[in-house]
Design a protein around this motif. Structure first.
Motif, short mmCIF file in Angstrom:
data_model
loop_
_atom_site.label_atom_id
_atom_site.label_comp_id
_atom_site.label_asym_id
_atom_site.label_seq_id
_atom_site.Cartn_x
_atom_site.Cartn_y
_atom_site.Cartn_z
N TYR A 35 1.76 -3.68 -5.56
CA TYR A 35 0.78 -3.58 -4.46
C TYR A 35 -0.56 -3.04 -4.97
CZ TYR A 35 -1.24 -2.34 0.07
OH TYR A 35 -2.08 -2.25 1.15
N LEU A 36 -0.50 -1.99 -5.78
CA LEU A 36 -1.73 -1.41 -6.32
C LEU A 36 -2.46 -2.40 -7.22
CD1 LEU A 36 -0.54 2.23 -7.14
CD2 LEU A 36 -1.94 1.48 -5.22
N LEU A 37 -1.71 -3.12 -8.05
CA LEU A 37 -2.33 -4.13 -8.91
C LEU A 37 -2.94 -5.27 -8.09
CD1 LEU A 37 0.29 -4.38 -11.83
CD2 LEU A 37 -2.02 -3.39 -11.93
N THR A 38 -2.26 -5.63 -7.00
CA THR A 38 -2.78 -6.67 -6.11
C THR A 38 -4.10 -6.24 -5.49
OG1 THR A 38 -0.54 -7.43 -5.57
CG2 THR A 38 -2.30 -8.08 -4.08
N MET A 39 -4.15 -5.00 -5.01
CA MET A 39 -5.38 -4.48 -4.41
C MET A 39 -6.51 -4.45 -5.43
SD MET A 39 -4.76 -3.76 -1.19
CE MET A 39 -3.75 -5.25 -1.23
N VAL A 40 -6.22 -3.89 -6.61
CA VAL A 40 -7.25 -3.75 -7.64
C VAL A 40 -7.72 -5.12 -8.12
CG1 VAL A 40 -7.70 -2.96 -10.01
CG2 VAL A 40 -6.47 -1.49 -8.42
N GLY A 41 -6.78 -6.04 -8.37
CA GLY A 41 -7.13 -7.36 -8.88
C GLY A 41 -8.01 -8.14 -7.92
N ASN A 42 -7.62 -8.16 -6.65
CA ASN A 42 -8.39 -8.92 -5.67
C ASN A 42 -9.73 -8.26 -5.35
OD1 ASN A 42 -6.80 -11.37 -4.57
ND2 ASN A 42 -5.26 -9.77 -4.63
N LEU A 43 -9.75 -6.92 -5.32
CA LEU A 43 -11.02 -6.23 -5.08
C LEU A 43 -11.99 -6.45 -6.24
CD1 LEU A 43 -9.88 -2.85 -3.49
CD2 LEU A 43 -11.30 -4.61 -2.42
#
Length: 303
Positions: A35-43
């Protein structure tokens, strides 16, 4: 008012991915990291496109919309999963479950339309390069993005309205980590044939409709690319489509299998749901970053 009709059962139990506390702890760490990687990657992808004026083009405008949808999609499903993995009470109210279903359908439906719009963008760029500015004007891009959200919302409402009238009076355990419409049908003690018909018809129209738009676009794209004599130009044209094709394969493959096969509570359903609801939002920014030199350069500058 219709939501108050659920008088017998007021909440569901989400069984999740595992009942073993040790496995739950490992899964919590794994999906929290995802989830954290998803947030960081998309942001990072959103900020990189926003900050670099070289990327203020129709293709990257649609890509930034896809990243925003992925942020929303992941935030709809994963936080509830993480809560259930560390909570002893794995319950969710009937109303809360239906609201979760609504947002899953909106974000998943919008993503399907955006992927088809991105295929149209590639079709316009490769098959009609001289008319690209007219076919993909700023107004057209805004219209395509707005239509994606509007049609995704419409598809969700069409499915959720019949679901609101379902009655649940016996089983209340959902063999899933989230609320999805196919998982609710076996729990209903009221007639669900209309609900199933609406879901299947909307999935066929929505899913296969957008998929055929993608297929139609790529038939023309491949035909145009094969007619290019220069091997270098042909390779460049193919490379601009490879990221999109990979994203389409990840999303459509698992989503079709999840919503078209009969719900039985099998582990395969959890795998398909995890792939399109959790893994796809994670890998989309990676796919477009790793295969696109402009995006990689922009992200490096942003960092």
């Amino acid at each position: 008012m219709a939501m108050r009709n659920h008088s017998t059962i007021m909440e569901f139990i989400l069984l999740g991915l595992s009942a073993d506390p040790h496995v739950q702890a490992l899964l919590f760490m794994l999906f929290l990291m995802i989830y954290l990687l998803t947030m960081v990657g998309n942001l990072m992808l959103l900020l990189g496109i926003r900050a670099d004026f070289h990327l203020h083009t129709p293709m990257y405008f649609l890509l930034s919309n896809l990243s925003f949808v992925d942020l929303c999609f992941s935030s709809v499903t994963v936080p509830k999963m993480l809560e259930n993995l560390v909570s002893e009470e794995k319950t969710i109210s009937v109303e809360g479950c239906l609201i979760l279903v609504l947002f899953v359908l909106i974000t998943a439906g919008t993503e399907a339309f955006l992927l088809s719009m991105m295929a149209y963008d590639r079709y316009a760029a490769i098959c009609h390069p001289l008319l690209y500015g007219q076919l993909m004007s700023d107004q057209m891009c805004l219209s395509l993005a707005s239509a994606s959200w509007g049609l995704g919302f419409l598809d969700a409402v069409i499915n959720i309205l019949p679901a609101v009238n379902m009655n649940f009076c016996e089983a209340q355990a959902i063999p899933h980590y989230s609320c999805e419409l196919p998982s609710l049908f076996p729990l209903s003690c009221s007639e669900v044939s209309t609900n199933v018909t609406v879901l299947v018809c909307s999935t066929l129209l929505h899913g296969f409709g957008t998929f055929f738009l993608i297929l139609f676009s790529y038939v023309h794209i491949v035909s145009t690319i094969l007619s290019i004599r220069s091997t270098t130009d042909r390779s460049k044209a193919f490379s601009t489509c490879s990221s999109h094709i990979t994203a389409v394969s990840f999303f459509y493959g698992s989503a079709f299998l999840r919503y078209l096969i009969p719900s039985s509570g099998s582990p395969l359903e959890l795998i398909f749901s995890t792939q399109y609801g959790v893994i796809t939002p994670l890998v989309n920014p990676l796919i477009y970053s790793l295969k696109n030199k402009e995006v990689k350069a922009s992200v490096r500058r942003t960092l």
